[in-house]
Structure formats: C-alpha cells, structure tokens
Design a protein around this motif. Structure first.
Motif, PDB file in Angstrom:
ATOM      1  N   THR A 173       7.101  -6.767   0.052  1.00 56.52           N
ATOM      2  CA  THR A 173       8.000  -7.375  -0.925  1.00 56.52           C
ATOM      3  C   THR A 173       7.610  -8.833  -1.141  1.00 56.52           C
ATOM      4  O   THR A 173       7.329  -9.544  -0.173  1.00 56.52           O
ATOM      5  CB  THR A 173       9.463  -7.311  -0.424  1.00 56.52           C
ATOM      6  N   ALA A 174       7.575  -9.244  -2.390  1.00 59.25           N
ATOM      7  CA  ALA A 174       7.263 -10.628  -2.726  1.00 59.25           C
ATOM      8  C   ALA A 174       8.375 -11.171  -3.615  1.00 59.25           C
ATOM      9  O   ALA A 174       8.947 -10.427  -4.418  1.00 59.25           O
ATOM     10  CB  ALA A 174       5.926 -10.714  -3.453  1.00 59.25           C
ATOM     11  N   ALA A 175       8.702 -12.444  -3.452  1.00 60.98           N
ATOM     12  CA  ALA A 175       9.714 -13.091  -4.281  1.00 60.98           C
ATOM     13  C   ALA A 175       9.015 -14.040  -5.236  1.00 60.98           C
ATOM     14  O   ALA A 175       8.081 -14.746  -4.852  1.00 60.98           O
ATOM     15  CB  ALA A 175      10.697 -13.851  -3.407  1.00 60.98           C
ATOM     16  N   THR A 176       9.436 -14.025  -6.505  1.00 62.88           N
ATOM     17  CA  THR A 176       8.893 -14.966  -7.484  1.00 62.88           C
ATOM     18  C   THR A 176       9.913 -15.225  -8.576  1.00 62.88           C
ATOM     19  O   THR A 176      10.474 -14.277  -9.157  1.00 62.88           O
ATOM     20  CB  THR A 176       7.555 -14.441  -8.082  1.00 62.88           C
ATOM     21  N   ASP A 177      10.196 -16.489  -8.849  1.00 60.33           N
ATOM     22  CA  ASP A 177      11.094 -16.915  -9.932  1.00 60.33           C
ATOM     23  C   ASP A 177      12.433 -16.160  -9.921  1.00 60.33           C
ATOM     24  O   ASP A 177      12.965 -15.813 -10.979  1.00 60.33           O
ATOM     25  CB  ASP A 177      10.411 -16.711 -11.306  1.00 60.33           C
ATOM     26  N   GLY A 178      12.966 -15.885  -8.732  1.00 59.92           N
ATOM     27  CA  GLY A 178      14.257 -15.191  -8.645  1.00 59.92           C
ATOM     28  C   GLY A 178      14.170 -13.674  -8.711  1.00 59.92           C
ATOM     29  O   GLY A 178      15.186 -12.984  -8.651  1.00 59.92           O
ATOM     30  N   PHE A 179      12.959 -13.124  -8.838  1.00 53.72           N
ATOM     31  CA  PHE A 179      12.753 -11.670  -8.843  1.00 53.72           C
ATOM     32  C   PHE A 179      12.245 -11.224  -7.472  1.00 53.72           C
ATOM     33  O   PHE A 179      11.593 -11.999  -6.763  1.00 53.72           O
ATOM     34  CB  PHE A 179      11.709 -11.263  -9.893  1.00 53.72           C
ATOM     35  N   ARG A 180      12.539  -9.982  -7.141  1.00 52.60           N
ATOM     36  CA  ARG A 180      11.933  -9.358  -5.971  1.00 52.60           C
ATOM     37  C   ARG A 180      11.005  -8.256  -6.464  1.00 52.60           C
ATOM     38  O   ARG A 180      11.393  -7.436  -7.286  1.00 52.60           O
ATOM     39  CB  ARG A 180      13.004  -8.757  -5.051  1.00 52.60           C
ATOM     40  N   VAL A 181       9.805  -8.258  -5.957  1.00 47.86           N
ATOM     41  CA  VAL A 181       8.830  -7.245  -6.374  1.00 47.86           C
ATOM     42  C   VAL A 181       8.434  -6.442  -5.140  1.00 47.86           C
ATOM     43  O   VAL A 181       8.062  -7.011  -4.109  1.00 47.86           O
ATOM     44  CB  VAL A 181       7.577  -7.899  -7.003  1.00 47.86           C
ATOM     45  N   ARG A 182       8.575  -5.133  -5.253  1.00 47.00           N
ATOM     46  CA  ARG A 182       8.253  -4.250  -4.132  1.00 47.00           C
ATOM     47  C   ARG A 182       6.982  -3.467  -4.448  1.00 47.00           C
ATOM     48  O   ARG A 182       6.840  -2.914  -5.534  1.00 47.00           O
ATOM     49  CB  ARG A 182       9.427  -3.297  -3.887  1.00 47.00           C
ATOM     50  N   LEU A 183       6.093  -3.451  -3.491  1.00 44.77           N
ATOM     51  CA  LEU A 183       4.825  -2.717  -3.635  1.00 44.77           C
ATOM     52  C   LEU A 183       4.914  -1.418  -2.849  1.00 44.77           C
ATOM     53  O   LEU A 183       5.272  -1.412  -1.672  1.00 44.77           O
ATOM     54  CB  LEU A 183       3.667  -3.570  -3.109  1.00 44.77           C
ATOM     55  N   THR A 184       4.623  -0.315  -3.539  1.00 37.47           N
ATOM     56  CA  THR A 184       4.554   0.988  -2.879  1.00 37.47           C
ATOM     57  C   THR A 184       3.137   1.515  -3.035  1.00 37.47           C
ATOM     58  O   THR A 184       2.619   1.577  -4.149  1.00 37.47           O
ATOM     59  CB  THR A 184       5.550   1.984  -3.517  1.00 37.47           C
ATOM     60  N   ASP A 185       2.521   1.831  -1.934  1.00 34.82           N
ATOM     61  CA  ASP A 185       1.164   2.393  -2.006  1.00 34.82           C
ATOM     62  C   ASP A 185       1.043   3.510  -0.983  1.00 34.82           C
ATOM     63  O   ASP A 185       1.844   3.616  -0.053  1.00 34.82           O
ATOM     64  CB  ASP A 185       0.110   1.315  -1.770  1.00 34.82           C
ATOM     65  N   GLY A 186       0.079   4.338  -1.178  1.00 33.21           N
ATOM     66  CA  GLY A 186      -0.199   5.385  -0.200  1.00 33.21           C
ATOM     67  C   GLY A 186      -1.191   4.832   0.814  1.00 33.21           C
ATOM     68  O   GLY A 186      -1.203   3.641   1.101  1.00 33.21           O
ATOM     69  N   ALA A 187      -2.010   5.698   1.355  1.00 34.48           N
ATOM     70  CA  ALA A 187      -3.073   5.245   2.245  1.00 34.48           C
ATOM     71  C   ALA A 187      -4.157   4.608   1.378  1.00 34.48           C
ATOM     72  O   ALA A 187      -4.746   5.275   0.533  1.00 34.48           O
ATOM     73  CB  ALA A 187      -3.628   6.421   3.029  1.00 34.48           C
ATOM     74  N   VAL A 188      -4.362   3.314   1.537  1.00 42.14           N
ATOM     75  CA  VAL A 188      -5.372   2.625   0.736  1.00 42.14           C
ATOM     76  C   VAL A 188      -6.661   2.569   1.548  1.00 42.14           C
ATOM     77  O   VAL A 188      -6.747   1.868   2.560  1.00 42.14           O
ATOM     78  CB  VAL A 188      -4.894   1.222   0.333  1.00 42.14           C
ATOM     79  N   ARG A 189      -7.630   3.364   1.117  1.00 43.68           N
ATOM     80  CA  ARG A 189      -8.890   3.474   1.848  1.00 43.68           C
ATOM     81  C   ARG A 189     -10.041   3.003   0.987  1.00 43.68           C
ATOM     82  O   ARG A 189     -10.023   3.168  -0.233  1.00 43.68           O
ATOM     83  CB  ARG A 189      -9.148   4.939   2.245  1.00 43.68           C
ATOM     84  N   ALA A 190     -11.042   2.433   1.666  1.00 45.24           N
ATOM     85  CA  ALA A 190     -12.228   1.948   0.971  1.00 45.24           C
ATOM     86  C   ALA A 190     -12.950   3.084   0.269  1.00 45.24           C
ATOM     87  O   ALA A 190     -13.065   4.186   0.810  1.00 45.24           O
ATOM     88  CB  ALA A 190     -13.160   1.271   1.961  1.00 45.24           C
ATOM     89  N   GLY A 191     -13.395   2.825  -0.945  1.00 47.14           N
ATOM     90  CA  GLY A 191     -14.214   3.776  -1.677  1.00 47.14           C
ATOM     91  C   GLY A 191     -13.451   4.897  -2.359  1.00 47.14           C
ATOM     92  O   GLY A 191     -14.058   5.766  -2.980  1.00 47.14           O
ATOM     93  N   GLU A 192     -12.129   4.905  -2.229  1.00 50.60           N
ATOM     94  CA  GLU A 192     -11.328   5.946  -2.876  1.00 50.60           C
ATOM     95  C   GLU A 192     -10.399   5.291  -3.893  1.00 50.60           C
ATOM     96  O   GLU A 192      -9.977   4.162  -3.708  1.00 50.60           O
ATOM     97  CB  GLU A 192     -10.451   6.672  -1.839  1.00 50.60           C
ATOM     98  N   GLU A 193     -10.068   6.047  -4.929  1.00 51.74           N
ATOM     99  CA  GLU A 193      -9.122   5.512  -5.903  1.00 51.74           C
ATOM    100  C   GLU A 193      -7.733   5.480  -5.279  1.00 51.74           C
ATOM    101  O   GLU A 193      -7.277   6.474  -4.735  1.00 51.74           O
ATOM    102  CB  GLU A 193      -9.124   6.380  -7.165  1.00 51.74           C
ATOM    103  N   SER A 194      -7.097   4.311  -5.329  1.00 56.20           N
ATOM    104  CA  SER A 194      -5.771   4.148  -4.738  1.00 56.20           C
ATOM    105  C   SER A 194      -4.762   3.857  -5.831  1.00 56.20           C
ATOM    106  O   SER A 194      -5.065   3.161  -6.792  1.00 56.20           O
ATOM    107  CB  SER A 194      -5.766   2.981  -3.754  1.00 56.20           C
ATOM    108  N   GLU A 195      -3.562   4.377  -5.638  1.00 51.42           N
ATOM    109  CA  GLU A 195      -2.486   4.097  -6.579  1.00 51.42           C
ATOM    110  C   GLU A 195      -1.598   2.996  -6.003  1.00 51.42           C
ATOM    111  O   GLU A 195      -1.173   3.079  -4.845  1.00 51.42           O
ATOM    112  CB  GLU A 195      -1.652   5.359  -6.830  1.00 51.42           C
ATOM    113  N   LEU A 196      -1.354   1.968  -6.806  1.00 48.45           N
ATOM    114  CA  LEU A 196      -0.476   0.871  -6.402  1.00 48.45           C
ATOM    115  C   LEU A 196       0.688   0.846  -7.381  1.00 48.45           C
ATOM    116  O   LEU A 196       0.479   0.745  -8.590  1.00 48.45           O
ATOM    117  CB  LEU A 196      -1.234  -0.460  -6.449  1.00 48.45           C
TER     118      LEU A 196
END
Ligand SMILES: [Cu+2]
Length: 274
Positions: A173-196
C-alpha cells in the motif's frame, strides 16, 4: 535415350546438386561471419523488454542540449532525437496519446517526473523542468518513430551536496496526495509475464478514475542499479498491467492515475524472484 545423352543428363543433375550445395555452403559460411552473428544477436536484444540503457539505439540518438542544472530551479530542458544520419527526427508516432514521453528520476529512484514536451519546428523538444534535489538524474525519452518503439536515456547532473535514499522496503500500500493505492500481484517471477493490479481509494472508498494517456493509468517500471526501463502494457479499462521483469531483483514501480483533472503518482518497490 542413347548412352552419351544419358551421361550428359546425369552430369547436368550433378551440376545442379553441387551448385545448390555450394550456395548452401556460402549461406552457412555467412552465419560464421562475426558481423552477421552480431547482427543476429542485436535482433535478439531488440526483443528484450528492457529499454533505456543507451543514449543511442535503433538508429536513433538522444541529443540533450544541456546536462547540468541547479537544484530547485526551473530551467528549459531541450533535446533532439537524431536519426542515423545525424538529422533531427520530426515525425513521431502517437503512443499512449502522445508523441513523446519524458521520464525523469534521480539515480536513487526518487524525484520521479513524467512530462510531455512540445516539439518545435526545428525538431527540438522542450519543456520547463524543476529538479528539487541535487544528484544525478536519468532522463528517458520514450517515443516511437517509423513504427519502432524506442527509449533513450542520458543523465542530467544537479550540483550540490547529495543525500541519497535507500530503496524503500516492498509494501503493498502506498499513500499519495490523500489517496491510498493498493497493489495486488501474483507470484512475480523473472522472465514471465506478471499481472500487476492497483486499486485507488480515499477514506476507504473507491475513487472514480479519469482516463490518462488512453487508459485508466500509466505505469513505469525501473530496475534498481542500472535504471533499465521496462515496457509495461496497460489494460484500457482497469488499473491492470502486464509486465515481464527480465531478471530477479528490485524494481521501482511508478503508477500514475488521474482524479478530478489532476495526475497523481504512487511508487512501489517490487521484488522479483527467480
Ligand atoms: Cu507520457
């Protein structure tokens, strides 16, 4: 068929076979040629998702008008993209609704800015820039010309004593200008397409996002160490991105989104496993 004619026909067939073999031999020989091998390697490297390591690539060169600036002082950043004959490129393709994307970030991955300079008649791109802190900033010119997407980079030095920052620990989670932004990702592995995937909230409620650069958001991913620039593909209708991280390590993600006419930036550290 008489015997001499048969022989002549056989000789002709032999000539054709040996001729073809000689041609094939020539072709094989060419691949052992160092220049041809280097060209093949270069083609493989063009398929690599990493960009922004060079000032010159794909026949284009980034020509910065100046490489020094004073801290916290607005200056006119000017540059040209030169073609292989050294002439300024004037025709650029539209990418994410703009013909030029300019990204600036200090070497320690702080002070991120994403600007859209204006192209003058002589092929010079200009934009006012203010770099708050002293240090070395990486300047990325991200564009497409003749259908070739290219990211070139050079450095701008901002004089003065430098206080560098360690890369923040990865958090979801990151805070910026009064917003909260949540990052959801799966297993992020080198050389594979990852969804963020990202979700933006304010006071616990989801926030309606405006379109920004033809999508719901814009994401830049930079590799710690060499500041390699990763190309990230956005989904037009949600804050979902596809990225392929080339190797294990730490990356910094800069998500930009637009609410009520203003663009906001949230930054995340992304660890990529083997
Ligand atoms: Cu842009």
């Amino acid at each position: 068929m008489t015997a001499p004619v048969k022989l002549a026909a056989f000789a002709a067939v032999l000539a054709v076979v040996f001729g073809a073999a000689a041609l094939a031999g020539g072709a094989v020989g060419r691949f052992h040629d160092p220049a041809a091998a280097a060209a093949d390697k270069g083609m493989n490297m063009a398929a690599d998702p990493v960009r922004g390591l060079a000032v010159s690539e794909n026949g284009f060169t980034l020509d910065l008008a100046r490489r020094t600036a004073r801290p916290d002082t607005t200056f006119r950043l000017a540059f040209r993209i030169l073609d292989k004959d050294g002439r300024p490129v004037r025709d650029f393709d539209l990418e994410h609704t703009k013909r030029m994307h300019l990204i600036l970030v200090r070497r320690d991955l702080t002070g991120f800015q994403h600007l859209h300079p204006v192209l003058g008649a002589e092929g010079t791109w200009t934009t006012p820039v203010k770099l708050l802190q002293s240090g070395t900033y990486r300047v990325f010119a991200d564009f497409s010309a003749d259908g070739t997407p290219t990211t070139l980079a050079d450095d701008v030095q901002v004089d003065g004593p430098v206080r560098s920052h360690e890369l923040p620990a990865p958090v979801k989670t990151a805070a910026t200008d009064g917003f909260r932004v949540r990052l959801t990702d799966g297993a992020v592995r080198a050389g594979e397409e990852s969804e963020l995937r990202f979700a933006v909230t304010r006071d616990g409620r989801s926030v309606p996002l405006q379109d920004y650069l033809g999508a719901k958001g814009h994401l830049v991913a930079l590799r710690q160490g060499d500041l390699a620039f990763l190309h990230v593909h956005p989904d037009a209708s949600s804050l979902r991105f596809e990225a392929t991280f080339p190797n294990a390590g730490s990356y910094r993600l800069f998500l930009q989104f637009k609410v009520a006419g203003r663009v906001h930036t949230a930054a995340f550290t992304q660890e990529v496993s083997r």
